[in-house]
Design a protein around this motif. Structure first.
Motif, short mmCIF file in Angstrom:
data_model
loop_
_atom_site.label_atom_id
_atom_site.label_comp_id
_atom_site.label_asym_id
_atom_site.label_seq_id
_atom_site.Cartn_x
_atom_site.Cartn_y
_atom_site.Cartn_z
N GLN A 279 -41.67 -24.26 -20.82
CA GLN A 279 -42.08 -22.85 -20.91
C GLN A 279 -41.88 -22.12 -19.59
O GLN A 279 -41.66 -20.91 -19.57
CB GLN A 279 -43.54 -22.76 -21.35
CG GLN A 279 -44.05 -21.34 -21.53
CD GLN A 279 -43.30 -20.57 -22.60
OE1 GLN A 279 -43.05 -21.10 -23.68
NE2 GLN A 279 -42.92 -19.34 -22.31
N PHE A 280 -41.94 -22.84 -18.49
CA PHE A 280 -41.67 -22.25 -17.17
C PHE A 280 -40.30 -21.58 -17.18
O PHE A 280 -40.13 -20.48 -16.64
CB PHE A 280 -41.73 -23.35 -16.10
CG PHE A 280 -41.46 -22.88 -14.70
CD1 PHE A 280 -42.50 -22.55 -13.85
CD2 PHE A 280 -40.16 -22.77 -14.22
CE1 PHE A 280 -42.25 -22.12 -12.54
CE2 PHE A 280 -39.90 -22.34 -12.93
CZ PHE A 280 -40.95 -22.02 -12.08
N SER A 283 -40.49 -18.38 -19.27
CA SER A 283 -41.35 -17.35 -18.67
C SER A 283 -40.72 -16.68 -17.45
O SER A 283 -40.87 -15.47 -17.26
CB SER A 283 -42.69 -17.96 -18.27
OG SER A 283 -43.40 -18.41 -19.41
N THR A 361 -46.33 -20.49 -7.66
CA THR A 361 -47.28 -21.36 -8.37
C THR A 361 -47.84 -22.42 -7.44
O THR A 361 -49.03 -22.73 -7.48
CB THR A 361 -46.59 -22.03 -9.57
OG1 THR A 361 -45.95 -21.05 -10.39
CG2 THR A 361 -47.61 -22.78 -10.42
N VAL A 369 -48.01 -22.55 -15.68
CA VAL A 369 -47.63 -22.25 -17.06
C VAL A 369 -48.18 -23.35 -17.96
O VAL A 369 -47.87 -24.53 -17.77
CB VAL A 369 -46.10 -22.15 -17.20
CG1 VAL A 369 -45.70 -22.04 -18.66
CG2 VAL A 369 -45.57 -20.97 -16.41
N ALA A 383 -44.68 -14.32 -19.63
CA ALA A 383 -45.25 -15.04 -18.48
C ALA A 383 -46.76 -14.84 -18.40
O ALA A 383 -47.50 -15.77 -18.06
CB ALA A 383 -44.58 -14.57 -17.19
N SER A 386 -48.23 -17.10 -21.15
CA SER A 386 -48.07 -18.54 -20.93
C SER A 386 -48.93 -19.04 -19.77
O SER A 386 -49.27 -20.23 -19.71
CB SER A 386 -46.61 -18.89 -20.68
OG SER A 386 -46.12 -18.29 -19.49
N THR A 387 -49.28 -18.15 -18.84
CA THR A 387 -50.17 -18.55 -17.74
C THR A 387 -51.61 -18.15 -18.01
O THR A 387 -52.50 -18.51 -17.24
CB THR A 387 -49.72 -17.89 -16.42
OG1 THR A 387 -49.71 -16.47 -16.59
CG2 THR A 387 -48.33 -18.38 -16.01
N GLY A 392 -49.22 -14.04 -13.92
CA GLY A 392 -47.97 -14.55 -14.49
C GLY A 392 -46.98 -13.41 -14.69
O GLY A 392 -45.78 -13.54 -14.39
#
Length: 426
Positions: A279-280, A283, A361, A369, A383, A386-387, A392
């Motif tokens: 996902q990083f 995002s 991060t 994430v 983003a 997801s964070t 994010g």
């Protein structure tokens, strides 16, 4: 540069194309794609339980019973919690179908074979839940591929088919046709389990996770490993191959479990550990699509007429799908494929975005994430979701701004070349 492109087209592209169409890799890719809705449901359930807004948590505690998080937990158990079981079936199904065999029967047998390999719980009453999820993915992939290969070869043998009378329903005839191959596959799985036990390995899943899956995830989940994946994906796209699809088996096998481990930590109220995961990339790196091409479109709009009529036209056509991370109109319309002007920024922008997001991060500027968002979620918003943090979105904005700066000079050069070509034609 032309020599490099020629060499790549002659040696690299044919090999990559063969890899991208290989039956087993395609089955892995399609298997993960099939369970995406289930995984997304688990991700949103986790977000529902753990949305990082204190006012929201207080409101839900006031509005609902004290056990309100059990609802999201139940969805998590039915998605992330049994991911290995789901993926065994879907990969086996797609692989069997690629051989024009009974995908449903193959999937059922593969699931049964996978369950056969699990060690029993201490009381012998069931199987441990720890490896039903992402930690059991590695063996799930092996069982799905190997078990299905054996099954499709056996089911094609007329000597192993139990023929039924003509009046028997087709579903019954199919089940008896798969009877002997199914017995053989399950017997082999049980034999493998007993062989491991004989060599002192009582739990195959635990042993392979710590000796193989976890080290491979460590390599792929390192900053060097992720940058290599990003560069390879961009190279494939540049030469007209779908880099995301070709590398999907690697990303889903090694980077997706790192995301799911973070999600499980959030679900349990603990701190996630993995900075880099699948996902990083969605995002912070694939904003607007591979190559962070939403930055290219913004750069075109900033330069306006200086970008040239053709680029402005493509930008107008590509901005709507680009906002949902679909960039084929840009990749093929600009074009970026085999376009020397955009070779450097197309590789550089996603790599720089990776490094920026990783560093921010690492220093704690933005939370890790941890929650899957649909790949079509617009940049910045994805983003933030997801964070589970507005930071994010801020981090994604920084990555996007830098990408725009990277693309700007190359857009200007491309626009100037277009203008010179128009003047020469007059």
């Amino acid at each position: 540069m032309n020599k490099f492109f020629g060499w790549m087209e002659e040696h690299f592209v044919p090999i990559a194309a063969k890899i991208g169409s290989q039956k087993h890799l395609v089955a892995i890719r399609d298997g993960f794609a099939t369970i995406t809705p289930i995984i997304m449901a688990g991700a949103f359930a986790t977000l529902f339980n753990n949305l990082g807004i204190k006012a929201y948590q207080n409101f839900m505690d006031w509005l609902l019973p004290a056990t309100w998080r059990d609802w999201g937990g139940a969805i998590w158990n039915g998605s992330f919690g049994i991911m290995s079981i789901l993926i065994v079936f879907t990969i086996s199904y797609h692989l069997a179908r690629s051989y024009d065999k009974d995908g449903l029967a193959a999937g059922v047998v593969a699931v049964a074979a996978n369950l056969t390999l699990y060690a029993a719980t201490a009381d012998g009453a069931g199987i441990p839940s720890a490896f039903l999820g992402a930690q059991g993915l590695f063996i799930a992939l092996i069982v799905a591929l190997v078990g299905t290969e054996i099954f499709v070869k056996l089911i094609g043998n007329p000597k192993l088919v139990i023929k039924m009378p003509a009046g028997v329903p087709p579903a019954v005839s199919k089940s008896f046709a798969a009877l002997i191959p199914s017995i053989i596959v399950l017997a082999l799985a049980a034999g493998v389990k007993e062989l491991f036990i004989a060599f002192g390995v009582a739990d195959i899943h635990q042993s392979l996770f710590f000796t193989l899956q976890k080290p491979l995830q460590g390599v792929a989940g390192s900053i060097g490993g992720v940058i290599l994946i990003v560069l390879l994906s961009q190279l494939l796209w540049f030469f007209g191959l779908h880099g995301s699809n070709i590398l999907a088996p690697i990303i889903n096998t090694l980077l997706l479990p790192l995301l799911l481990a973070n999600t499980a930590a959030v679900q349990a109220g603990a701190q996630p550990e993995n900075i880099l995961n699948s996902q990083f990339l969605d995002s912070y790196v694939n904003m607007g699509g591979s190559g962070t091409t939403i930055g290219l479109l913004i750069a075109i709009y900033i330069l306006g007429k200086k970008a040239g009529k053709q680029q402005l036209t493509i930008a107008n056509l590509g901005i709507a799908p680009g906002l949902f991370n679909i960039n084929e109109p840009v990749i093929f319309g600009m074009p970026i494929i085999l376009n020397p002007i955009y070779f450097i920024p197309f590789l550089l922008a996603p790599v720089v975005s990776t490094l920026i997001a990783y560093f921010l991060t690492l220093i704690g500027f933005v939370p890790k994430v941890s929650i899957m968002a649909a790949w079509t979620t617009p940049p910045i918003l994805g983003a933030a979701l997801s964070t589970n943090s507005i930071m994010g979105g801020v981090t994604a904005f920084i990555c996007l701004a830098v990408s725009v700066l990277i693309y700007l000079p190359f857009v200007f050069v491309a626009g100037r070349q277009e203008l010179e070509a128009e003047e020469a034609a007059q």
